[in-house]
Design a protein around this motif. Structure first.
Motif, mmCIF file in Angstrom:
data_model
loop_
_atom_site.group_PDB
_atom_site.id
_atom_site.type_symbol
_atom_site.label_atom_id
_atom_site.label_comp_id
_atom_site.label_asym_id
_atom_site.label_seq_id
_atom_site.Cartn_x
_atom_site.Cartn_y
_atom_site.Cartn_z
ATOM 1 N N ASP A 38 79.383 7.934 -6.601
ATOM 2 C CA ASP A 38 78.584 8.721 -5.654
ATOM 3 C C ASP A 38 77.687 9.727 -6.363
ATOM 4 O OD1 ASP A 38 79.526 7.438 -3.423
ATOM 5 O OD2 ASP A 38 80.712 9.116 -2.667
ATOM 6 N N ASP A 108 75.224 11.172 -1.470
ATOM 7 C CA ASP A 108 76.352 10.592 -0.744
ATOM 8 C C ASP A 108 77.281 11.658 -0.172
ATOM 9 O OD1 ASP A 108 75.936 7.674 -1.469
ATOM 10 O OD2 ASP A 108 76.006 8.592 -3.461
ATOM 11 N N ALA A 137 76.686 10.509 5.349
ATOM 12 C CA ALA A 137 77.211 11.354 4.267
ATOM 13 C C ALA A 137 77.833 12.621 4.851
ATOM 14 C CB ALA A 137 76.105 11.715 3.291
#
Length: 195
Positions: A38, A108, A137
């Protein structure tokens, strides 16, 4: 505008925050549950303790981007994260949460530890988060309850105001409660960027 931490005594704050925020930083990472690859935004990275913990968690290809308006904190965080900066796993910027140097939908997740109370007006920060977070997210925030009381009269008043702003900025699944850090004297807030 000069950051509060760039005024005389800022170096003392760096040392205090490095110790005081460690448990909350770790808790925020645990709540966010980022995948190893991420890309995570950190609002108000302070002395960089949370940045270092997060970079270690994301060791298999992830990246951390931090923003903080303080040059004092930039120096401390850069010193604490030299290796991660050198290899490109971490990028730090001296800027505010309303001006994240990133493309739309490029993160993310986001973490803010003892930061959001300084983001006034909060609508500008919420709108910027909505811009840079990918749909779905999550944002995780942990904030001293005494700091929220100082900024808004009470943590419940602050949460009510922030919740309304997050809804207007297209966040959902907004949840709040007590964090575990600081013996429960910290307020947890999570929200998801709408799909």
């Amino acid at each position: 505008m000069t950051s509060l931490f760039d005024r005389p005594g800022g170096a003392i704050a760096v040392a205090a925050m490095a110790t005081m925020n460690r448990a909350a930083e770790a808790e925020a990472i645990q709540l966010l549950r980022p995948a190893p690859a991420d890309r995570v935004l950190v609002l108000g990275f302070g002395p960089g303790i949370g940045i270092r913990l997060l970079a270690k968690h994301l060791a298999r290809g992830g990246a951390v981007v931090g923003v903080d308006p303080s040059t004092t904190m930039m120096k401390a965080a850069s010193a604490a994260n030299r290796a991660n900066l050198a290899c490109g796993r971490v990028t730090l910027h001296v800027t505010t949460a309303e001006r994240v140097p990133a493309d739309q939908a490029s993160f993310d997740g986001a973490i803010a530890v003892n930061t959001l109370q300084f983001c006034e007006p909060f609508a500008a920060t919420a709108n910027e988060l909505a811009r840079v977070l990918k749909p779905g997210a999550r944002m995780v925030s942990l904030t001293h309850d005494w700091a929220l009381a100082r900024h808004a009269g009470s943590s419940s008043a602050w949460l009510e105001a922030v919740r309304a702003v997050l809804v207007a900025a297209h966040f959902d699944e907004i949840e709040d409660g007590r964090g575990l850090a600081e013996k429960g004297r910290i307020v947890r807030l999570t929200a998801r960027r709408q799909l």
